[in-house]
Motif scaffolding. Structure first.
Motif, PDB file in Angstrom:
ATOM      1  N   UNK A   1       0.202   8.695   1.277  1.00 46.98           N
ATOM      2  CA  UNK A   1       0.996   9.639   0.229  1.00 46.98           C
ATOM      3  C   UNK A   1       2.166   9.871   0.934  1.00 46.98           C
ATOM      4  N   UNK A   2       1.945  10.669   1.927  1.00 43.98           N
ATOM      5  CA  UNK A   2       3.426  11.229   2.624  1.00 43.98           C
ATOM      6  C   UNK A   2       4.197  10.035   2.995  1.00 43.98           C
TER       7      UNK A   2
ATOM      8  N   UNK B   1       0.855  13.479  -4.660  1.00 42.74           N
ATOM      9  CA  UNK B   1       2.202  12.721  -4.492  1.00 42.74           C
ATOM     10  C   UNK B   1       2.914  12.506  -5.782  1.00 42.74           C
ATOM     11  N   UNK B   2       3.306  11.202  -5.664  1.00 40.43           N
ATOM     12  CA  UNK B   2       4.034  10.567  -6.887  1.00 40.43           C
ATOM     13  C   UNK B   2       2.992  10.152  -7.965  1.00 40.43           C
ATOM     14  N   UNK B   3       2.092  10.837  -8.177  1.00 41.61           N
ATOM     15  CA  UNK B   3       0.921  10.474  -9.323  1.00 41.61           C
ATOM     16  C   UNK B   3      -0.017   9.374  -8.523  1.00 41.61           C
ATOM     17  N   UNK B   4      -0.154   9.314  -7.159  1.00 36.61           N
ATOM     18  CA  UNK B   4      -0.738   8.493  -6.450  1.00 36.61           C
ATOM     19  C   UNK B   4      -2.225   8.411  -6.475  1.00 36.61           C
ATOM     20  N   UNK B   5      -2.808   9.631  -6.399  1.00 42.64           N
ATOM     21  CA  UNK B   5      -4.194   9.907  -6.055  1.00 42.64           C
ATOM     22  C   UNK B   5      -5.019   9.236  -7.251  1.00 42.64           C
ATOM     23  N   UNK B   6      -6.131   8.720  -7.172  1.00 36.95           N
ATOM     24  CA  UNK B   6      -6.950   8.307  -8.090  1.00 36.95           C
ATOM     25  C   UNK B   6      -8.017   9.070  -8.451  1.00 36.95           C
ATOM     26  N   UNK B   7      -8.296  10.064  -7.683  1.00 35.67           N
ATOM     27  CA  UNK B   7      -9.381  11.168  -8.177  1.00 35.67           C
ATOM     28  C   UNK B   7      -9.001  11.911  -9.363  1.00 35.67           C
TER      29      UNK B   7
ATOM     30  N   UNK C   1       6.633  -3.408   4.706  1.00 34.15           N
ATOM     31  CA  UNK C   1       6.887  -2.212   3.762  1.00 34.15           C
ATOM     32  C   UNK C   1       6.124  -1.274   4.773  1.00 34.15           C
ATOM     33  N   UNK C   2       5.281  -1.422   5.548  1.00 37.01           N
ATOM     34  CA  UNK C   2       4.632  -0.514   6.335  1.00 37.01           C
ATOM     35  C   UNK C   2       5.254  -0.274   7.801  1.00 37.01           C
ATOM     36  N   UNK C   3       5.657  -1.165   8.449  1.00 37.83           N
ATOM     37  CA  UNK C   3       6.509  -1.096   9.770  1.00 37.83           C
ATOM     38  C   UNK C   3       8.071  -1.249   9.738  1.00 37.83           C
ATOM     39  N   UNK C   4       8.560  -1.765   8.750  1.00 36.87           N
ATOM     40  CA  UNK C   4      10.032  -1.770   8.656  1.00 36.87           C
ATOM     41  C   UNK C   4      10.436  -1.436   7.296  1.00 36.87           C
TER      42      UNK C   4
ATOM     43  N   UNK D   1      11.255   0.045  -6.846  1.00 36.69           N
ATOM     44  CA  UNK D   1      11.232   0.995  -6.163  1.00 36.69           C
ATOM     45  C   UNK D   1       9.876   1.661  -6.164  1.00 36.69           C
ATOM     46  N   UNK D   2       9.278   1.975  -7.160  1.00 35.36           N
ATOM     47  CA  UNK D   2       8.076   2.831  -7.529  1.00 35.36           C
ATOM     48  C   UNK D   2       6.847   1.683  -6.922  1.00 35.36           C
ATOM     49  N   UNK D   3       6.762   0.451  -7.313  1.00 37.37           N
ATOM     50  CA  UNK D   3       5.859  -0.453  -7.039  1.00 37.37           C
ATOM     51  C   UNK D   3       5.747  -0.482  -5.415  1.00 37.37           C
ATOM     52  N   UNK D   4       6.894  -0.716  -4.788  1.00 36.97           N
ATOM     53  CA  UNK D   4       6.812  -0.954  -3.293  1.00 36.97           C
ATOM     54  C   UNK D   4       6.745   0.319  -2.598  1.00 36.97           C
ATOM     55  N   UNK D   5       7.253   1.216  -3.141  1.00 33.35           N
ATOM     56  CA  UNK D   5       6.762   2.549  -2.486  1.00 33.35           C
ATOM     57  C   UNK D   5       5.300   2.820  -2.361  1.00 33.35           C
ATOM     58  N   UNK D   6       4.431   2.444  -3.476  1.00 31.95           N
ATOM     59  CA  UNK D   6       3.226   2.765  -3.664  1.00 31.95           C
ATOM     60  C   UNK D   6       2.155   2.132  -2.295  1.00 31.95           C
ATOM     61  N   UNK D   7       3.086   1.129  -2.002  1.00 32.03           N
ATOM     62  CA  UNK D   7       2.137   0.246  -0.842  1.00 32.03           C
ATOM     63  C   UNK D   7       1.093   0.956   0.150  1.00 32.03           C
ATOM     64  N   UNK D   8       1.706   1.866   0.885  1.00 30.01           N
ATOM     65  CA  UNK D   8       0.756   2.497   1.891  1.00 30.01           C
ATOM     66  C   UNK D   8      -0.450   3.283   1.133  1.00 30.01           C
TER      67      UNK D   8
END
Length: 186
Positions: A124-125, A180-186, A11-14, A95-102
């Motif tokens: 996030x980008x 981002x897509x609601x990713x920040x945790x603060x 998910x990160x490299x390919x 789609x949502x879950x695997x996108x969040x990986x990074x």
């Protein structure tokens, strides 16, 4: 565990190739949560706990992340047909879950304070980019509509983040720039 690490690497490299594998794999909401979401979503809250935040705060962030993933998948599933995609909740959750990986992995850097915030922004980008790549594979969104589909989901994610932050803290502060897509945790 080996499969988890291999999937993370892909998910990160390919990501483009990884999406084809993800799309072809059978999954359920339960299997996605137990084998991916619950594991990776714990990274940031654990890092926050280690950086002297309270256990209550870390648990709240973890629960919020689990809920936001599900709710954002509902949004993805709802809007996908408007962009030439199909309605399939499990595909939307993938789609949502695997996108969040990074972004979830970058949560480890919260132990570094403001440096961690910067790393989170970069992650996030990249998360948005992986979402864009995965949208045609998972939700069958038209490739020419993947950008507007991604932008709509990002805007919805920011609104959801704001609402979740208010629900969990009672404080109506705007989300950080890297929400981002609601990713920040603060």
């Amino acid at each position: 565990m080996t499969n988890l690490i291999e999937r993370i690497k892909r998910m990160l490299t390919e990501p483009r190739d990884a999406w084809a594998s993800v799309a072809a794999e059978p999954a359920t909401v339960q299997s996605l949560y137990t084998s991916w979401i619950m594991i990776l979503a714990a990274i940031g809250p654990i890092a926050l706990l280690l950086s002297m935040h309270s256990l209550q705060f870390a648990i709240a962030q973890y629960v919020r992340s689990l809920i936001m993933t599900f709710v954002l998948a509902l949004v993805v599933d709802t809007v996908a047909p408007s962009f030439g995609g199909t309605k399939d909740f499990v595909a939307s959750l993938k789609l949502t879950a695997y996108s969040y990986t990074a972004a979830w992995l970058a949560g480890i850097f919260y132990v570094l304070g403001s440096v961690g915030e910067f790393v989170s922004l970069i992650a996030t980008l990249y998360t948005l980019y992986t979402f864009f790549l995965g949208a045609p594979a998972l939700n069958k969104a038209s490739p020419d509509k993947a950008v507007p589909f991604t932008l709509v989901v990002v805007l919805c994610g920011i609104v959801l983040f704001f609402l979740a932050r208010f629900a969990f803290t009672g404080v109506a502060t705007p989300p950080p720039l890297h929400a981002g897509m609601g990713l920040a945790i603060h």
